[in-house]
Design a protein around this motif. Structure first.
Motif, short mmCIF file in Angstrom:
data_model
loop_
_atom_site.label_atom_id
_atom_site.label_comp_id
_atom_site.label_asym_id
_atom_site.label_seq_id
_atom_site.Cartn_x
_atom_site.Cartn_y
_atom_site.Cartn_z
N GLN A 1 46.08 73.20 24.46
CA GLN A 1 45.53 72.25 25.43
C GLN A 1 46.58 71.67 26.39
O GLN A 1 46.23 71.02 27.37
CB GLN A 1 44.84 71.10 24.72
CG GLN A 1 43.59 71.49 24.00
CD GLN A 1 42.88 70.28 23.43
OE1 GLN A 1 43.06 69.15 23.88
NE2 GLN A 1 42.06 70.50 22.42
N THR B 1 48.67 69.35 21.64
CA THR B 1 47.32 69.39 21.08
C THR B 1 46.76 70.80 21.23
O THR B 1 46.95 71.44 22.26
CB THR B 1 46.41 68.38 21.81
OG1 THR B 1 46.98 67.08 21.68
CG2 THR B 1 45.01 68.38 21.22
N TYR B 2 46.09 71.26 20.19
CA TYR B 2 45.49 72.60 20.24
C TYR B 2 44.18 72.60 19.48
O TYR B 2 43.89 71.71 18.68
CB TYR B 2 46.44 73.66 19.67
CG TYR B 2 46.76 73.47 18.21
CD1 TYR B 2 45.98 74.08 17.22
CD2 TYR B 2 47.83 72.69 17.80
CE1 TYR B 2 46.26 73.90 15.88
CE2 TYR B 2 48.12 72.51 16.46
CZ TYR B 2 47.33 73.11 15.51
OH TYR B 2 47.60 72.93 14.18
N ASP B 3 43.38 73.61 19.75
CA ASP B 3 42.15 73.85 19.01
C ASP B 3 42.31 75.16 18.27
O ASP B 3 42.90 76.11 18.80
CB ASP B 3 40.95 73.98 19.96
CG ASP B 3 40.66 72.70 20.72
OD1 ASP B 3 40.67 71.62 20.10
OD2 ASP B 3 40.42 72.78 21.94
#
Length: 104
Positions: A33, A94-96
């Motif tokens: 992100q 931030t990551y998914d």
């Protein structure tokens, strides 16, 4: 820098908070992100190297990695069950992550 580890064969919770142990991984998506140049994520772990042929695969800001195999990649306890995501800089990124598969 920080490392997150996912053991696909144990200690992974599904969307409802129930612990599962995958025997086949059918899909994996990781989305970085960040919008800041240089804030890359490193996708690694024994599952990635053994089953996907990936060693320290870099995912740049605003980019994603995905792979789908309808028949599934075999998850093998202790030798091909770990996925790690490493932040390669001092800040937080931030990551998914989304993965799916079979438990039997």
């Amino acid at each position: 820098a920080g490392v997150a580890s996912f053991d696909l064969n144990a200690a992974v919770d599904d969307a409802f908070g129930v612990q599962i142990a995958l025997v086949k991984l059918k899909g994996l998506v990781v989305y970085n992100q960040s919008v800041t140049v240089g804030e890359n994520l490193i996708l690694a772990g024994n599952f990635c190297s053994v089953r996907l042929g990936l060693v320290d695969h870099s995912i740049g800001p605003g980019s994603f990695f995905s792979i789908v195999n309808p028949t599934g990649f075999t998850v093998t306890n202790s030798s091909a069950d770990a996925i790690t995501i490493t932040n390669n800089n001092a800040g937080s990124v931030t990551y998914d992550i989304l993965f799916w598969g079979n438990t039997s």
